[in-house]
Motif scaffolding. Structure first.
Motif, PDB file in Angstrom:
ATOM      1  N   HIS B  28       0.663  -1.233   0.178  1.00  0.00           N
ATOM      2  CA  HIS B  28      -0.139  -0.029  -0.010  1.00  0.00           C
ATOM      3  C   HIS B  28       0.857   1.291  -0.099  1.00  0.00           C
ATOM      4  CE1 HIS B  28      -4.243  -1.259   0.339  1.00  0.00           C
ATOM      5  NE2 HIS B  28      -3.622  -2.331   0.558  1.00  0.00           N
ATOM      6  N   SER B  29       2.034   1.224   0.403  1.00  0.00           N
ATOM      7  CA  SER B  29       2.917   2.249   0.344  1.00  0.00           C
ATOM      8  C   SER B  29       3.431   2.766  -1.310  1.00  0.00           C
ATOM      9  CB  SER B  29       4.136   2.324   1.283  1.00  0.00           C
ATOM     10  OG  SER B  29       4.969   1.072   0.622  1.00  0.00           O
ATOM     11  N   ILE B  30       3.120   1.846  -2.248  1.00  0.00           N
ATOM     12  CA  ILE B  30       3.326   2.164  -3.764  1.00  0.00           C
ATOM     13  C   ILE B  30       2.629   3.317  -4.037  1.00  0.00           C
ATOM     14  CG2 ILE B  30       3.399   1.177  -5.903  1.00  0.00           C
ATOM     15  CD1 ILE B  30       3.905  -1.539  -4.811  1.00  0.00           C
ATOM     16  N   PRO B  31       3.454   4.157  -4.576  1.00  0.00           N
ATOM     17  CA  PRO B  31       2.529   5.450  -4.802  1.00  0.00           C
ATOM     18  C   PRO B  31       1.409   5.057  -5.997  1.00  0.00           C
ATOM     19  CG  PRO B  31       4.983   5.675  -5.432  1.00  0.00           C
ATOM     20  CD  PRO B  31       4.831   4.267  -4.713  1.00  0.00           C
ATOM     21  N   GLY B  32       0.341   5.899  -5.684  1.00  0.00           N
ATOM     22  CA  GLY B  32      -0.882   5.351  -6.536  1.00  0.00           C
ATOM     23  C   GLY B  32      -1.139   3.906  -6.290  1.00  0.00           C
ATOM     24  N   SER B  33      -2.040   3.576  -5.486  1.00  0.00           N
ATOM     25  CA  SER B  33      -2.498   2.122  -5.079  1.00  0.00           C
ATOM     26  C   SER B  33      -1.908   1.236  -6.079  1.00  0.00           C
ATOM     27  CB  SER B  33      -3.963   2.122  -4.716  1.00  0.00           C
ATOM     28  OG  SER B  33      -4.221   0.860  -4.751  1.00  0.00           O
ATOM     29  N   PRO B  34      -1.478  -0.022  -5.891  1.00  0.00           N
ATOM     30  CA  PRO B  34      -1.226  -0.855  -6.729  1.00  0.00           C
ATOM     31  C   PRO B  34      -2.329  -1.768  -7.582  1.00  0.00           C
ATOM     32  CG  PRO B  34      -0.862  -1.715  -4.527  1.00  0.00           C
ATOM     33  CD  PRO B  34      -1.051  -0.260  -4.255  1.00  0.00           C
ATOM     34  N   SER B  78      -5.980 -11.856  -9.422  1.00  0.00           N
ATOM     35  CA  SER B  78      -4.723 -11.399 -10.374  1.00  0.00           C
ATOM     36  C   SER B  78      -5.194 -10.065 -11.179  1.00  0.00           C
ATOM     37  CB  SER B  78      -4.247 -12.492 -11.521  1.00  0.00           C
ATOM     38  OG  SER B  78      -3.503 -11.675 -12.125  1.00  0.00           O
ATOM     39  N   ILE B  79      -4.206  -9.190 -11.381  1.00  0.00           N
ATOM     40  CA  ILE B  79      -4.677  -8.064 -12.328  1.00  0.00           C
ATOM     41  C   ILE B  79      -4.415  -8.235 -13.662  1.00  0.00           C
ATOM     42  CG2 ILE B  79      -4.469  -5.472 -12.546  1.00  0.00           C
ATOM     43  CD1 ILE B  79      -2.761  -5.421 -10.050  1.00  0.00           C
ATOM     44  N   LYS B  80      -3.304  -9.101 -14.020  1.00  0.00           N
ATOM     45  CA  LYS B  80      -2.924  -9.237 -15.393  1.00  0.00           C
ATOM     46  C   LYS B  80      -3.557 -10.297 -16.056  1.00  0.00           C
ATOM     47  CE  LYS B  80      -0.255  -5.779 -14.802  1.00  0.00           C
ATOM     48  NZ  LYS B  80      -0.202  -4.482 -15.255  1.00  0.00           N
ATOM     49  N   LYS B  81      -4.059 -11.367 -15.230  1.00  0.00           N
ATOM     50  CA  LYS B  81      -4.722 -12.407 -15.949  1.00  0.00           C
ATOM     51  C   LYS B  81      -6.066 -12.325 -15.459  1.00  0.00           C
ATOM     52  CE  LYS B  81      -0.643 -15.034 -16.916  1.00  0.00           C
ATOM     53  NZ  LYS B  81       0.277 -15.994 -16.310  1.00  0.00           N
ATOM     54  N   PRO B  82      -7.071 -11.698 -16.123  1.00  0.00           N
ATOM     55  CA  PRO B  82      -8.223 -11.740 -15.842  1.00  0.00           C
ATOM     56  C   PRO B  82      -9.019 -13.141 -15.750  1.00  0.00           C
ATOM     57  CG  PRO B  82      -8.043 -10.684 -18.132  1.00  0.00           C
ATOM     58  CD  PRO B  82      -6.954 -11.018 -17.583  1.00  0.00           C
ATOM     59  N   SER B  83      -9.957 -13.242 -14.908  1.00  0.00           N
ATOM     60  CA  SER B  83     -10.805 -14.535 -14.873  1.00  0.00           C
ATOM     61  C   SER B  83      -9.795 -15.645 -14.020  1.00  0.00           C
ATOM     62  CB  SER B  83     -11.123 -15.046 -16.178  1.00  0.00           C
ATOM     63  OG  SER B  83      -9.712 -15.790 -16.841  1.00  0.00           O
ATOM     64  N   PHE B 261       5.376 -16.468 -10.485  1.00  0.00           N
ATOM     65  CA  PHE B 261       5.696 -15.618  -9.627  1.00  0.00           C
ATOM     66  C   PHE B 261       6.965 -14.549 -10.239  1.00  0.00           C
ATOM     67  CE2 PHE B 261       8.757 -13.869  -6.138  1.00  0.00           C
ATOM     68  CZ  PHE B 261       7.663 -13.265  -5.497  1.00  0.00           C
ATOM     69  N   VAL B 262       7.973 -15.019 -11.281  1.00  0.00           N
ATOM     70  CA  VAL B 262       8.792 -14.026 -11.997  1.00  0.00           C
ATOM     71  C   VAL B 262       8.036 -13.372 -12.784  1.00  0.00           C
ATOM     72  CG1 VAL B 262      10.673 -14.242 -13.488  1.00  0.00           C
ATOM     73  CG2 VAL B 262      10.701 -15.692 -11.543  1.00  0.00           C
ATOM     74  N   GLU B 263       7.176 -14.076 -13.679  1.00  0.00           N
ATOM     75  CA  GLU B 263       6.059 -13.279 -14.326  1.00  0.00           C
ATOM     76  C   GLU B 263       5.333 -12.179 -13.944  1.00  0.00           C
ATOM     77  OE1 GLU B 263       5.436 -16.906 -17.530  1.00  0.00           O
ATOM     78  OE2 GLU B 263       3.680 -16.104 -16.444  1.00  0.00           O
ATOM     79  N   SER B 264       5.046 -12.431 -12.663  1.00  0.00           N
ATOM     80  CA  SER B 264       4.261 -11.489 -12.146  1.00  0.00           C
ATOM     81  C   SER B 264       5.086 -10.085 -11.723  1.00  0.00           C
ATOM     82  CB  SER B 264       3.502 -11.863 -10.857  1.00  0.00           C
ATOM     83  OG  SER B 264       4.441 -12.257  -9.669  1.00  0.00           O
ATOM     84  N   ASP B 269       2.461  -7.727 -11.188  1.00  0.00           N
ATOM     85  CA  ASP B 269       1.226  -8.095 -11.311  1.00  0.00           C
ATOM     86  C   ASP B 269       1.012  -8.211  -9.487  1.00  0.00           C
ATOM     87  OD1 ASP B 269      -1.254  -9.433 -10.708  1.00  0.00           O
ATOM     88  OD2 ASP B 269      -0.957 -10.845 -12.250  1.00  0.00           O
ATOM     89  N   TYR B 270       0.820  -6.971  -8.778  1.00  0.00           N
ATOM     90  CA  TYR B 270       0.951  -6.981  -7.426  1.00  0.00           C
ATOM     91  C   TYR B 270       0.351  -7.742  -6.333  1.00  0.00           C
ATOM     92  CZ  TYR B 270       3.685  -2.811  -8.440  1.00  0.00           C
ATOM     93  OH  TYR B 270       4.693  -1.957  -8.653  1.00  0.00           O
ATOM     94  N   PRO B 271      -1.040  -8.087  -6.957  1.00  0.00           N
ATOM     95  CA  PRO B 271      -1.709  -9.151  -6.066  1.00  0.00           C
ATOM     96  C   PRO B 271      -1.135 -10.594  -6.048  1.00  0.00           C
ATOM     97  CG  PRO B 271      -3.328  -7.815  -7.371  1.00  0.00           C
ATOM     98  CD  PRO B 271      -1.957  -7.462  -7.616  1.00  0.00           C
TER      99      PRO B 271
END
Ligand SMILES: Nc1ncnc2c1ncn2[C@@H]1O[C@H](COP(=O)(O)OP(=O)(O)O)[C@@H](O)[C@H]1O
Ligand code: SF4
Ligand SMILES: [Mg+2]
Lengths: 332, 310, 317
Positions: B28-34, B78-83, B261-264, B269-271
């Motif tokens: 949450h400290s990442i500027p502009g919520s992750p 996940s953010i990057k992989k919808p569904s 994990f490495v891809e994220s 892909d913060y979550p």
């Protein structure tokens, strides 16, 4: 009396970073059946190395028996194979070390540690070995041996552990027991108990004991004969009366003056000043010269002859030479 | 013993709580919520995120609701992989990673201990130098370099082993080798030094004085004591193997959690980063706890010490 | 001169009479000085010098440090200049270690990378040392509740999975030199703090024992001469081992894309960039940085082991 062990001109050296440490430099003595021979001397004089060399237990490398022999039942223990030596260790000659707190394996029960020696040497079945071990525990005075058999060493007090160590050394009924400072790490009252135990065991089993100690008080209680070691040599030896009442070597006298004695109450204790010589390059002459009140020119130049005073009593000191009498009287 | 376990258990729970909290607040400290719109790929994902993280609520509410879902092992979308949820990835990827990790750990332990014991017994001999050279090399080469070299030599130049993936025992050889070398080297060195230390102990001299054979002395008296320090580093080694799987899975294209994990990380892909960190941390912390308990069982002195000590 | 043994109660003819005069006392003084007692550090150094492996490591590290500064200067090429005509050249008399995919000189870059990698390692070690000494020192010195509380915190931090925390912090802060050092040290100091605390307790104990034995004035000297060196041993060893593990961790982060970012390059980032090059036959791009990482790891490890043996007071005789 029957000789059970004969050590002849034993030399032991350690190779270290600083050079060769000549820890034992020509030690000879006999051990008779059923007697207690005490080897005394300040710490670092080579007592432990001597005793461990008999059992061939010195860490090697760096240590090695450079020359000499250890005769036991017609065999030279310094020369026989390691396999033969293993048969002797624990069965014919046993050893007890100074610190009962570290002498037992912390992760094995004392029962296992007792039994393994028996099984190793006579191949008895487990049950029989256990029975024997329990008898031994009983003999050394462990209360309730059956229960304590499954306990780990840390569950015993120091004195109890030393009793267990003694039991372990005796399970195979050895002919010789070497005890290296067996009471040094213990409280005074417990020391006395352990010494009594030694005497009792000797009476029952007629085992010969080599008792190593720096404490003349211990010696007075149990030793039949005494060998005084200094800087890797036996400088004087004799029976108990001779050493305590007619000491000849200035070092022996010094040792006697530095311990409290019941028969000489009121006399001051005098520690021996100075420290033993460096065993990297031991002096050619008498090693005690630097600390000796009677030192003469000759003491620096040559090692003194061995003088036999009685059948058992002998001493390495130039004061035995007639010409030194003048010197002596001058000192008085 | 019970008291010892309780103490360790409490320490474990605190550490777990600490890592979850740390992760939460760091993210949450990442500027502009992750978790904001620019990063998410679609409206639907964004809505998912918002409802999972309660982004419209105050921070402390978000924190407690996150704690709650973590406790119930729900790591959100996940953010990057919808569904796809983080849980989906974990349930697909983790078994593969777990297999790789366990095989590696077993190989490393067995070979490391063997090497270390031999080296200690042949102290300063040829075998000692050989074993320690292997061990030091193992510690000196980064695993991604080793993995690449192994592929180059044993899969491309001389095609003995398949290049990638994780589908048969043959496929497992190179990745396991690449991953196990470092931990094996650490175990070997530790075993060697602790074995040498143990062999100088008084109780070993006592055992020798009993006339026991060298084999009995080593296996009955020395090994168990010598392995106690090795047990204590197992937790740390598990950690290094686990982070090693990130590297190895990516290089060998093994479809495990490490690869995801490495891809994220690359796609930020913060979550997924958050979920995986928390999940893996939990595994490692529990592992440390188990190692502690195992140590307590292996060393009979522990019970007493702890009882007296606290 | 050991003469043969026999009974000499009366006289030994080989020995002249005048040797039986009382010994000159001055001679005794000379004998009192037995062996020149070396200081702890000299002694440790002597032992280290005898350890060939450790000395190899030490010499290599010295050479490495020199080359890190000298290398780029003696190279005919700059490390940043991109020459597309010279892409992926094999090592030659012109490009000693070859060139990379952008035509940059690998020789120059490898030594520039050395500066970065060594800086990361040394910075991590020094920061761990500083925090560890302060924290562990206070905990050990204060003792009691303070110590208990401080060590509970250490226990929790110690239980954290180190590299995962490092990754997390790098992700959050964004990669870079400062981030890496910060991430590596934020929990890295814990190990040092534990060691320092242990050593401080030992000193305190010793001080107490000495005081109770009323050795009086000598206490300070003993602490300085015996105790401090002995307690410094484990701390020095720990520092020696922190450097390579930081370099390694940086390489790992590079692999994850969280390492040193261009235009800076470390061995780790160079090796990572070159991973695919090995499959296209440009082995030198991976070989040189990887070799230097490995040699450095090797050197620090054997030096650390050597120091451990050399500084271990138990081994002193
Ligand atoms: N493992 C060893 N390495 C080097 N020197 C040793 C070793 N063991 C004993 N020594 C040396 O041998 C001498 C005699 O030691 P020791 O027999 O233990 O004396 P003590 O009479 O106190 O039992 C000492 O000066 C010691 O320095
Ligand atoms: S030989 Fe000389 S120095 Fe040695 S004890 Fe006898 S008198 Fe003293
Ligand atoms: Mg001794």
């Amino acid at each position: 009396m029957e000789k059970v062990l004969e050590v002849k001109d034993l030399h032991v050296t350690f190779s270290t970073y600083g050079g060769e440490v000549k820890a034992v430099r020509g030690v000879s003595f006999d051990l008779h059946k059923g007697e207690t021979l005490a080897i005394v001397g300040e710490s670092g004089c080579g007592k432990s190395v001597t005793s461990q060399s008999i059992m061939r237990l010195i860490p090697s490398p760096p240590g090695r028996i450079a020359s000499g022999s250890v005769l036991y039942k017609g065999k030279d223990l310094a020369k026989i194979s390691e396999k033969e030596m293993r048969k002797i260790r624990g069965a014919d000659i046993s050893m007890i070390f100074q610190d009962p707190m570290t002498a037992l394996n912390p992760t094995l029960t004392i029962g296992k540690q007792l039994v393994e020696g028996i099984i190793q040497h006579d191949g008895s079945p487990k049950e029989k070995a256990k029975k024997r071990a329990l008898e031994m525990l009983n003999l050394v005075g462990i209360p309730d041996p059956e229960m304590r058999f499954k306990n780990y060493p840390h569950e015993f007090s120091g004195g109890m552990r030393q009793r267990i160590v003694i039991a372990m050394a005796l399970v195979c009924e050895p002919e010789i027991l070497i005890a290296d400072e067996p009471t040094t790490a213990l409280d005074v009252t417990i020391q006395a108990q352990i010494l009594d135990l030694f005497k009792e065991i000797q009476r029952k089993t007629n085992v010969s004991i080599i008792l190593i100690t720096h404490d003349l008080g211990v010696v007075a209680q149990v030793a039949d004969r005494i060998a005084v070691m200094y800087a890797g040599k036996i400088v004087e030896a004799g029976n108990r009366r001779e050493i305590f009442y007619k000491p000849q070597h200035p070092y022996t006298k010094g040792l006697l003056q530095s311990v409290p004695r019941l028969d000489l109450e009121g006399e001051d204790l005098v520690p021996i000043m100075g420290s033993p010589p460096d065993l990297f390059s031991p002096p050619v002459g008498c090693p005690f010269t630097a600390r000796c009140d009677f030192a003469m020119e000759v003491c620096d130049k040559a090692y003194p002859f061995k003088t036999h005073l009685t059948k058992e009593h002998h001493v390495d000191c130039w004061l035995q030479d007639k010409r030194a009498q003048k010197m002596l009287s001058a000192a008085k | 013993m019970l008291r010892y376990i309780m103490k360790r258990l409490i320490a474990m729970v605190i550490t777990l709580w600490f890592i979850v909290t740390l992760t939460f607040f760091l993210m949450h400290s990442i500027p502009g919520s992750p978790f904001n719109e620019e990063r998410a790929t679609s409206e639907a994902v964004q809505r998912n995120l918002e409802s999972f993280y309660n982004l419209d609520k105050p921070l402390y509410v978000q924190y407690f609701s996150y704690m709650k879902s973590v406790v119930t092992l729900d790591f959100g979308p996940s953010i990057k992989k919808p569904s796809q949820s983080v849980n989906d990835m974990l349930s697909r990827g983790f078994p593969v990673s777990f297999e790789l990790g366990i095989v590696t750990l077993v190989v490393a332990i067995i070979s490391g201990i063997t090497l270390g014991v031999i080296a200690a017994l042949r102290h300063n001999g040829f075998i000692d130098y050989l074993a320690m050279t292997i061990a030091v090399l193992g510690i000196s080469i980064p695993n991604f370099v080793l993995a690449t070299m192994l592929i180059q030599q044993l899969a491309v130049n001389v095609p003995i082993f398949p290049v990638a993936t994780w589908s048969s025992p043959m496929h497992m050889v190179l990745p396991t080798l690449a991953l196990a070398t470092g931990p094996m080297a650490i175990i070997a060195r530790l075993t060697r030094s602790s074995m040498m230390e143990v062999l100088t102990q008084d109780y070993i001299r006592t055992a020798r004085a009993k006339g026991l054979s060298p084999v009995k002395i080593v296996f009955r008296h020395a090994l168990r004591n010598a392995l106690l320090p090795v047990v204590t580093v197992l937790g740390t080694l598990a950690a290094s193997i686990l982070t090693g799987t990130f590297v190895i899975e990516k290089i060998f294209a093994i479809p495990g959690m490490g690869k995801y994990f490495v891809e994220s990380i690359n796609t930020r892909d913060y979550p997924v980063i958050m979920g995986t960190t928390v999940f893996y941390s939990a595994i490692l912390i529990i592992m440390l706890f188990l190692v502690d308990i195992a140590y307590g069982i292996l060393d009979p002195r522990i019970k007493l010490h702890k009882k007296e000590g606290s | 001169m050991e003469l043969h043994k026999r009974d000499n109660r009366n006289i030994s003819p080989e020995i002249p009479d005048d040797w039986f005069a009382p010994k000159n006392k001055n001679q005794e003084q000379a004998e009192a000085v037995v062996r020149p007692s070396l200081s702890y550090w000299q002694d440790a150094w002597n032992r280290l010098v005898k350890n060939k492996l450790a000395m190899t490591g030490l010499i290599f590290l010295i050479l490495l440090t020199i080359m890190a500064f000298l290398g780029p200067a003696i190279s005919p090429h700059s490390g940043s200049q991109q020459q597309l005509a010279n892409q992926n050249l094999a090592p030659s008399s012109d490009y000693w270690f070859g060139t990379d995919e952008l035509g940059r000189d690998v020789f120059t870059r490898v030594w520039q990378g050395a500066q970065v990698s060594l800086f990361v390692g040394l910075a991590a070690a020094l920061i761990d040392f500083a925090i560890g000494v302060a924290y562990g020192g206070i905990a050990g010195y204060k003792g009691g509740k303070t110590d208990n509380f401080m060590m509970r915190i250490v226990e929790i931090l110690y239980g954290l999975p180190y590299l995962l925390v490092v990754i997390l912090i790098s992700v959050v802060m964004g990669p870079g030199l400062f981030t890496i050092i910060f991430a590596l040290t934020i929990t890295g100091w814990v190990g040092m703090a534990r060691i320092v605390r242990g050593q401080v307790l030992q000193v305190k104990n010793y001080e107490f024992v000495m005081a109770s034995k009323t050795f009086g004035t000598k206490t300070g000297r003993i602490i300085r001469k015996n105790l401090l060196p002995n307690t410094m041993g484990p701390i020095i060893v720990q520092m020696t081992l922190t450097v390579p593990s930081a370099i390694f961790a940086e390489a790992f982060l590079s692999f994850l894309g969280l390492g040193i970012q261009p235009p800076l390059a470390s061995w780790g980032s160079m090796a990572n960039d070159a991973l695919s090059a090995i499959l296209t036959g440009h082995w030198w791009r991976l070989f040189f940085p990887a070799l230097l990482i490995s040699l450095t790891m090797f050197s620090f490890n054997v030096l650390g082991d050597g120091l451990q043996d050399a500084l271990d007071p138990k081994l002193r005789r």
